[in-house]
Design a protein around this motif. Structure first.
Motif, PDB file in Angstrom:
ATOM      1  N   VAL A 490       0.844  -1.201   0.000  1.00 23.47           N
ATOM      2  CA  VAL A 490       0.000   0.000   0.000  1.00 23.47           C
ATOM      3  C   VAL A 490       0.884   1.258   0.000  1.00 23.47           C
ATOM      4  N   ALA A 491       1.978   1.195   0.750  1.00 19.69           N
ATOM      5  CA  ALA A 491       2.887   2.353   0.795  1.00 19.69           C
ATOM      6  C   ALA A 491       3.452   2.642  -0.591  1.00 19.69           C
ATOM      7  N   GLN A 492       3.797   1.574  -1.334  1.00 21.12           N
ATOM      8  CA  GLN A 492       4.327   1.789  -2.688  1.00 21.12           C
ATOM      9  C   GLN A 492       3.270   2.462  -3.567  1.00 21.12           C
ATOM     10  N   LEU A 493       2.026   2.025  -3.408  1.00 24.33           N
ATOM     11  CA  LEU A 493       0.951   2.645  -4.192  1.00 24.33           C
ATOM     12  C   LEU A 493       0.750   4.112  -3.815  1.00 24.33           C
ATOM     13  N   LEU A 494       0.767   4.378  -2.504  1.00 29.00           N
ATOM     14  CA  LEU A 494       0.609   5.766  -2.033  1.00 29.00           C
ATOM     15  C   LEU A 494       1.675   6.663  -2.650  1.00 29.00           C
ATOM     16  N   MET A 495       2.918   6.202  -2.586  1.00 28.11           N
ATOM     17  CA  MET A 495       4.015   7.020  -3.119  1.00 28.11           C
ATOM     18  C   MET A 495       3.886   7.165  -4.635  1.00 28.11           C
TER      19      MET A 495
END
Ligand SMILES: C[S@@+](CC[C@H](N)C(=O)[O-])C[C@H]1O[C@@H](n2cnc3c(N)ncnc32)[C@H](O)[C@@H]1O
Length: 576
Positions: A490-495
């Protein structure tokens, strides 16, 4: 004559930033455009409650004389500043303007004015932040004028306007454009929505039409008007072609003419190019998944920030909303970094040279805006913060200074400075604490960190356990746990979304808070609204894989990576 420093301080304290004549003329003309009929006896009664040397009232008189020769004009101006009033008096006499000039605090004097007598109020009220007003004054003003949150002096001036304008009377307001988008601006949005629906808003952004530190907006509002539709025009420095996709280049137009045109344009002024965009006023963001909320709210939704709407913008936002899985704010808190309120004591690059040097366990690497690239942290300096908390505790737990004798001696050598922060000690906290320490146990977990102020988003992943400074915001991966997908994914998607062209366009369309030269503020209020696509889709998987490579350095963050990211994010949201 006072010293330049004292003059500047005085100017700030009373919000003395005078309106330049060409902007005063524009404001006056827009007021008159909505005031077809003067009062019953053919006299135009106008008020400037913070008139300075009278520029706005005189501009209104000149504009009225041009469009309605023979119209009787009766002006009243108030100001705290006697010298400015003397100048106003002399200028009015020179121009043969019938005006009364009163010295004193308008917020007090207003109680003695007959209600609803003015055809128009034209004003550039003082903009003085609450810190300068003092807590007690702020509390009194909030109570008296029904205001909430962090107020500034503009708010009570606007709150008084409906009481003093006749039905159909017009407010011409020049103030900081922040009221359109900030939480505190809800005070002004509420008054306007309820009693004075705006008919025209010009967000003048970084056009430098006004010398004050704040970026200005012109609002024209009609007392008890219908609020059917409000024209919304924005002008800001043109930084890249992408930012004004519909603008027609037009280097000859005058900026003020361009503000009144129906079509967007690019305008050259003082060696710079400005993009003028034209639309209508809307509030809030279309959100998934309820299609009924897709059309923008009426401006009555004062908790939501105000923004520009147009058919193109709404169509694009609706497409994005359709493919939005969650907003950032729904997934995790977006936190600001630590604030010490005594940075010279707590933050340094040269701790080893200080005597005594506090124990290394209390000195933690501190990430500032200088350390953040898109995707990665690259330390610009070895900045460390003296962080006197137990970092295993979820709640703020100050360390026992007896366990850290060097830190104790160091802090005691600054005791007078630290204890002077009475707002901290008054709240039952220890004198050596920092003002906003955030969640001490969260620093150890990986986190997304980004600078508050930057032209484009610079979201980076930090695994070092560093503390984040107050000039940055952060999202802890520990807070992302428990969602439908793994936190790292999810963090990769957010960034990926935040650092993409779509993220930037979404920000500009919905949040729109620009500072000088296209710099934006990436704060909780705005970042929380950014959208995330379906994490199970193929485009999302490819975004996450690309971001993973960019973060660990196995792929260079060059133009081709940027282009690929932009394409993947656009595909994930089904937009071109
Ligand atoms: C931003 S300046 C605008 C002056 C003028 N209207 C113009 O546009 O050029 C704000 C003015 O508000 C005055 N002022 C500040 N507090 C005031 C108060 N409580 N009552 C009346 N005037 C005030 C300041 O002295 C200053 O002249």
């Amino acid at each position: 004559m006072g010293s330049p420093a004292r003059d500047a301080d005085d100017r700030k304290r009373h919000g003395r930033h005078y309106t330049p004549p060409e902007l005063a003329d524009f404001l006056a003309r827009r007021v008159l455009a909505h005031l077809p009929h003067p009062g019953p006896d053919g006299t135009l009664r106008v008020l400037d409650p913070a008139c300075g040397d009278g520029e706005l009232l005189l501009a209104l008189h000149r504009a009225a004389a041009r469009t309605s020769p023979g119209l009787r004009f009766a002006a009243i101006g108030y100001d705290l500043d006697q010298e400015a009033l003397d100048r106003a008096r002399a200028r009015a006499a020179d121009e043969d303007v019938d005006a009364d000039w009163h010295g004193g605090d308008f917020l007090t004097a207003a109680a003695g004015l007959a209600e609803r007598r003015f055809d128009a109020i034209i004003t550039n009220p003082p903009y003085v932040r609450v810190q300068r007003l003092g807590a007690e004054t702020a509390r009194l003003l909030s109570r008296e004028f029904g205001l909430r949150g962090r107020i500034d002096l503009t708010h009570p001036f606007v709150a008084l306007a409906p009481r003093l304008l006749r039905t159909g009377g017009v407010l011409g307001l020049l103030c900081a454009n922040r009221f359109l988008t900030t939480k505190a601006g809800a005070n002004i949005r509420a008054v306007l929505s309820r009693d004075l629906p705006p008919v025209e808003i010009y967000d003048l952004g970084d056009t430098k039409l006004f010398a004050a530190a704040v970026l200005p907006a012109v609002t024209i509002a009609v007392h008890a008007g219908t609020g059917a539709s409000c024209r919304h025009v924005s002008a800001c420095r043109h930084v890249s072609a992408y930012e004004a996709p519909h603008a027609h280049p037009s280097s000859t137009a005058d900026l003020f003419d361009a503000l009144l045109a129906d079509a967007p344009s690019l305008v050259a002024r003082n060696g710079r190019t400005y993009a003028i965009e034209v639309g209508t006023l809307a509030a809030g963001t279309p959100v998934r998944p309820n299609p009924s909320t897709r059309s923008p709210d009426r401006p009555a939704a004062t908790e939501s920030s105000w923004r520009m709407s147009s058919p193109d913008r709404e169509a694009w936002l609706a497409e994005v909303a359709d493919r939005t899985w969650r907003t950032f704010g729904e997934l995790a808190p977006v936190r600001v970094g630590v604030k010490t309120n005594a940075d010279e004591v707590f933050i340094a690059e040269d701790w080893e040279r200080r005597t005594p040097c506090p124990e290394p366990e209390l000195l933690r690497a501190l990430l500032t805006h200088r350390d953040l690239r898109p995707w990665r942290v690259e330390r610009a300096a070895n900045t460390r913060v003296l962080y006197p908390y137990d970092v295993t505790a979820a709640q703020r737990t100050p360390v026992d200074l007896d366990d850290f004798p060097s830190a104790a001696t160091y802090l005691r050598s600054h005791r007078a400075r630290l204890a002077a922060r009475t707002y901290l000690t008054g709240g039952g906290r220890r004198w050596f604490e920092i003002w906003v320490p955030q969640r001490p146990d969260r620093w150890r977990a990986p986190k997304i960190v980004f600078p508050d102020i930057s032209e484009r988003a610079r979201f980076a992943l930090d695994r070092s356990g560093a503390v984040v400074n107050g000039d940055c915001y952060w999202i802890s991966l520990a807070d992302l746990d428990g969602s439908a997908c793994a936190a790292e994914y999810v963090a990769q998607l957010l960034m990926g979304v935040a650092n993409s062209a779509l993220g930037l366009r979404f920000y500009d369309t919905v949040c729109g808070n620009r500072l000088y030269s296209g710099r934006r503020r990436w704060i909780t209020q705005y970042v929380s609204r950014l959208p995330l696509p379906d994490p199970n889709g193929e485009p999302a998987r490819r975004i996450a894989a690309l971001v993973a490579d960019l973060v660990d350095g196995s792929r260079e963050a060059d133009d081709s990576a940027g282009q690929l990211l932009d394409e993947l994010v656009a595909t994930a949201f089904g937009v071109g």
